[in-house]
Design a protein around this motif. Structure first.
Motif, PDB file in Angstrom:
ATOM      1  N   LEU A 170      -5.405  -3.655   9.658  1.00 54.62           N
ATOM      2  CA  LEU A 170      -5.173  -4.262   8.353  1.00 54.62           C
ATOM      3  C   LEU A 170      -4.985  -3.213   7.263  1.00 54.62           C
ATOM      4  O   LEU A 170      -5.551  -2.117   7.354  1.00 54.62           O
ATOM      5  CB  LEU A 170      -6.353  -5.181   8.005  1.00 54.62           C
ATOM      6  N   PRO A 171      -4.241  -3.550   6.221  1.00 58.13           N
ATOM      7  CA  PRO A 171      -4.057  -2.607   5.112  1.00 58.13           C
ATOM      8  C   PRO A 171      -5.374  -2.276   4.403  1.00 58.13           C
ATOM      9  O   PRO A 171      -5.439  -1.340   3.618  1.00 58.13           O
ATOM     10  CB  PRO A 171      -3.087  -3.334   4.171  1.00 58.13           C
ATOM     11  N   SER A 228      -7.828  -1.050   5.892  1.00 60.54           N
ATOM     12  CA  SER A 228      -8.574  -0.052   6.652  1.00 60.54           C
ATOM     13  C   SER A 228      -8.397   1.386   6.206  1.00 60.54           C
ATOM     14  O   SER A 228      -9.246   2.224   6.517  1.00 60.54           O
ATOM     15  CB  SER A 228      -8.244  -0.184   8.139  1.00 60.54           C
ATOM     16  N   SER A 229      -7.306   1.717   5.540  1.00 56.98           N
ATOM     17  CA  SER A 229      -7.169   3.079   5.041  1.00 56.98           C
ATOM     18  C   SER A 229      -6.056   3.121   4.003  1.00 56.98           C
ATOM     19  O   SER A 229      -5.209   2.236   3.960  1.00 56.98           O
ATOM     20  CB  SER A 229      -6.853   4.050   6.176  1.00 56.98           C
ATOM     21  N   PRO A 230      -6.023   4.179   3.165  1.00 54.18           N
ATOM     22  CA  PRO A 230      -4.965   4.273   2.158  1.00 54.18           C
ATOM     23  C   PRO A 230      -3.568   4.313   2.783  1.00 54.18           C
ATOM     24  O   PRO A 230      -2.598   3.899   2.158  1.00 54.18           O
ATOM     25  CB  PRO A 230      -5.264   5.603   1.450  1.00 54.18           C
ATOM     26  N   ALA A 281      -2.656   2.732   5.660  1.00 52.57           N
ATOM     27  CA  ALA A 281      -2.315   1.534   6.427  1.00 52.57           C
ATOM     28  C   ALA A 281      -1.496   0.608   5.560  1.00 52.57           C
ATOM     29  O   ALA A 281      -1.946   0.174   4.508  1.00 52.57           O
ATOM     30  CB  ALA A 281      -3.586   0.828   6.889  1.00 52.57           C
ATOM     31  N   GLU A 282      -0.268   0.302   5.999  1.00 46.79           N
ATOM     32  CA  GLU A 282       0.607  -0.535   5.181  1.00 46.79           C
ATOM     33  C   GLU A 282       0.637  -1.959   5.694  1.00 46.79           C
ATOM     34  O   GLU A 282       0.584  -2.183   6.896  1.00 46.79           O
ATOM     35  CB  GLU A 282       2.018   0.041   5.197  1.00 46.79           C
ATOM     36  N   PRO A 283       0.767  -2.919   4.807  1.00 46.82           N
ATOM     37  CA  PRO A 283       0.905  -4.305   5.270  1.00 46.82           C
ATOM     38  C   PRO A 283       2.224  -4.473   6.019  1.00 46.82           C
ATOM     39  O   PRO A 283       3.192  -3.788   5.713  1.00 46.82           O
ATOM     40  CB  PRO A 283       0.916  -5.118   3.977  1.00 46.82           C
TER      41      PRO A 283
END
Lengths: 212, 304, 268
Positions: free
Chosen positions: C85-86, C88-90, C92-94
């Motif tokens: 999921l977005p 989870s980290s800077p 991680a993109e949707p």
């Protein structure tokens, strides 16, 4: 006698006529908080000291950044901020490369908050940590009292950037680091100076004991 | 407060569901975050098979009292918190477990941060993105992970509900992201997500005019009688003729930034529902406030 | 975070590894503290939320009905999906699952399939026509490193928590269960990273940005190895692989115990 109290966005600070400090807004003659923080009305100024938030560059701030791009006229510096910073070649006495740690001052911030840096120096070796930038004032302390305490008790050289980055150099850097994380967690409490002093003294004592 | 319409979980008309919990700052990587639980705490009890007659009588009146497993000598039944007093009337009863039947949401906020794509950035303010998603296992029928039309619509109205509350003009050329994942769903998920989003935004240090609070009110009917109620659960939402009105309220000014309605009501009923909504939103707002302040009380030294 | 900023941290991780240390002062073969909670989603037939040193993953099991795969008319179907999921980290993109999320789902799927943890023949309603579909969905909420092991723990716990719903008139009867899901095996992954010459278990996020090679090994209780996945561009020697296989069996047993303890909470 000024008293600080915890507020959240929308909390009423005061209904009196005061000057507006940071992180408050006025509506219908009343002053409200914009953020989660410690509210204070002192010497006719209402303000909130924020407890959270990313770093937004401000003129005059000392900052610690990392070189992320080497360009012809200078360097792009990462400040752990949504805004970029640039350090011209002439503001650095030596050549820097990718990944170098730089300490500098924010000279100017443009309309879209990008920062121009000046008076840069490369910090070699040592260790870099990042904490919540809003807790930096507590790490420095009134008249640099907390920072001096940390340096004196541990013997570590500590450079602090307003953007939440702290550079440490010295044998006991890990103790200083732990103390700083403790300050970050408890920044909003009182009696912190005494607790930090006690913590460092205990750690340093343990260390000397182990060096028998 | 007795009435002609019995709520399936035994609540009074104006009661929010019995369990609403919010925790701020639960995700490590995000700039701000919140975890929210909003629902009915269920007690699963084990009773001898003979007691099932009592259970059937209660289930008829309150459908959320229900048998979930039948074995030769015993049955397992669920009781919602407002009706736990009934458990004392059972013989040889054993409480097996407690769990929440309700909404569970994780919200993460990132920002202000560099905008993606760059060309959509505005020199006047931050761009706000809101993405509402549901886990495939959150709903009774497994939902495909692909974004549905419903999720897209909810994302949009939620974004609009928050835009004017945030001081976006303080962060030109950036983006603020709000990600809401519903891992467990039971009616009122958009409202649960928005309530948590306010807390997550404040946790991220984003300046706001107020802490927007979200709640759903509505109308339920049975046997020709109707009642205006607060916080419909899934059983109520599914009742025939039920009206659902989710809203986002700015508690201080008592203004609505989100308002949607599903159903048919009179002018007077609408008035009553809006007023009920404001009262309930203020209750929610108190829970939001406590969640944020509690984060700091957790770490206070003993020599305050 | 900007790639060059990670470079800076990675440099520190590598320097410490040269001296035999990890940045969080952990022992090389120590896991971070892990917490596992089961039965967290009312509508799921089994569920678990895992927190492994800050890495948070929620897994859910749902049973549906459908047609079997044409080449396996006498078996139910297992469908494993994962989404990073977005939240989870800077970085991680949707959007649709990227290669990391797809790898995660397939890696977990293989460990369950190849270990024969489930007897898919148990899930037939009418051969060739109607079978149970077992959906296992994982959602990564917070990435502090080692998604594979965190997802493995969450899946194992969710499967152990799961019950099989009753079917009446070719329809699932929600919230009425006829039996617990039977697991023949509980496959658990143990992930190692190699930094310089040092091999360590349960990488935190800083170690994941600094490793030369990564190895994930799934084991079951009797010491059999049921799946392996190498990550990263670096290499391992045969000796290193033997060492990791031995450790994975030991660590797998430790973590399996944790999972079983989390699931045993006085259920009928």
């Amino acid at each position: 006698m000024s008293e600080r109290w915890l507020v959240v966005p929308g909390d009423l600070i005061t209904e009196e006529k005061v000057k507006l400090g940071p992180n408050v807004y006025v509506e219908g003659g009343k002053v409200y908080s914009k953020v989660v923080g410690l509210a204070e009305v002192k010497e006719g100024v209402a303000r909130v000291i924020p407890l959270e938030g990313r770093y937004i560059p401000r003129e005059g701030d000392p900052v610690i950044g990392i070189v992320v791009d080497v360009k012809i006229p200078g360097y792009d510096i990462d400040l752990n901020s949504p805004y970029k910073a640039f350090l011209p070649n002439e503001e650095l006495s030596e050549e820097a490369s990718y990944g170098d740690v730089i300490i500098a001052t924010v000279k100017r911030v443009d309309a879209v908050k990008n920062a121009l840096l000046e008076k840069g120096n490369i910090l070699r070796g040592g260790e870099l940590i990042t904490i919540n930038p809003k807790k930096i004032p507590r790490v420095i302390g009134k008249k640099r009292s907390m920072l001096n305490l940390l340096q004196t008790l541990t013997g570590v050289t500590i450079m602090v950037g307003a953007n939440g980055r702290i550079w440490l150099y010295g044998k006991n850097a890990d103790i200083a680091k732990e103390a700083i994380f403790k300050i970050e967690q408890e920044a909003h409490t009182s009696g912190l100076t005494d607790r930090i002093t006690k913590f460092i003294e205990e750690e340093m004592h343990g260390r000397r004991g182990n060096q028998a | 407060m007795a009435g002609e319409v019995i709520r399936p979980d035994g609540r009074s008309y104006e009661d929010l569901r019995d369990t609403i919990r919010i925790e701020a700052g639960v995700l490590d990587r995000a700039d701000g975050s919140a975890y929210l639980e909003w629902g009915t705490t269920i007690r699963l009890v084990k009773v001898p098979a003979q007691e099932e007659k009592k259970l059937s009588k209660w289930s008829e009146k309150w459908p959320m009292v229900s048998v979930v497993e039948r074995r030769e000598d015993h049955v397992l039944a669920e009781f919602p918190k407002p009706l736990w007093k009934l458990i004392d009337e059972l013989k040889d009863v054993e409480v097996v477990r407690e769990y929440l039947r309700g909404n569970k949401v994780f919200v993460a906020v990132y920002g202000p941060r560099e905008p993606i794509p760059r060309h959509e950035a505005s020199p006047y303010r931050a761009i706000l993105r809101y993405r509402y998603t549901m886990s495939p296992f959150s709903v009774p029928e497994r939902k495909s992970p692909k974004p549905s039309r419903r999720e897209t619509e909810i994302s949009m109205v939620s974004r609009l509900a928050l835009e004017k509350v945030l001081f976006l003009e303080e962060f030109p050329m950036t983006m603020i992201d709000v990600f809401a994942e519903v891992i467990s769903a039971d009616a009122g998920t958009r409202v649960a997500a928005l309530t948590a989003a306010s807390v997550a935004l404040a946790d991220a240090g984003i300046p706001m005019r107020d802490l927007p609070a979200a709640v759903a009110v509505g109308k339920i009917c049975s046997d020709g009688n109707c009642a205006i109620v607060a916080d419909l659960n899934k059983k109520e939402e599914d009742m025939e003729g039920a009206v659902d009105l989710p809203m986002v309220v700015l508690p201080r000014k008592e203004e609505f930034t989100l308002l949607q309605m599903d159903g048919r009501v009179s002018r007077e009923e609408l008035e009553e529902m809006l007023e009920l909504g404001i009262r309930k939103a203020k209750e929610i707002n108190r829970i939001q406030r406590e969640a944020l302040l509690r984060k700091y009380e957790r770490v206070s030294g003993n020599d305050e | 975070m900007n790639e060059f900023v990670w470079e800076f941290t990675s440099d520190k991780v590598r320097k410490l590894a040269l001296r035999g240390f990890r940045i969080d002062r952990r022992a090389l073969l120590d896991y971070r503290p892990a917490s596992i909670e089961t039965g967290v989603v009312y509508n799921a037939d089994g569920s678990a939320l895992v927190n492994l040193g800050g890495t948070k993953v929620v897994a859910g099991v749902k049973f549906e009905l459908g047609a079997p795969y044409p080449d396996r008319p006498d078996e139910g179907a297992l469908l494993v999906d994962a989404e990073i999921l977005p939240h989870s980290s800077p970085s991680a993109e949707p959007g649709p699952p990227d290669e990391e999320a797809i790898e995660l789902a397939r890696v977990i799927d293989r460990s369950i399939r190849e270990s024969n943890a489930l007897d898919m023949k148990e899930f037939v309603i009418r051969e060739g026509e109607l079978v149970y579909l077992l959906f296992l969905d994982m959602r990564v909420l917070d990435d502090n490193g080692n998604l594979i092991d965190a997802a493995s723990l969450a899946s194992a716990a969710a499967l152990l928590d799961a019950k099989v719903p009753r079917v009446e008139d070719d329809q699932i009867v929600r919230h009425e269960y006829e039996r617990k899901l039977k697991l023949n095996e509980i496959p658990i992954y143990t992930t190692f990273v190699k930094i310089g010459k040092l091999i360590m278990v349960d990488p935190r996020i800083e170690e994941e940005h600094a490793f030369d090679a990564r190895m994930s090994i799934a084991t079951v209780d009797d010491g059999s190895i049921v799946a392996m996945q190498k990550g990263g561009a670096g290499s391992f020697s045969k000796g290193e692989l033997s060492f990791m296989a031995d450790e994975a069996i030991k660590k797998g047993r430790e973590m399996r115990k944790l999972v079983k303890e989390a699931v045993g909470h006085g259920k009928d």
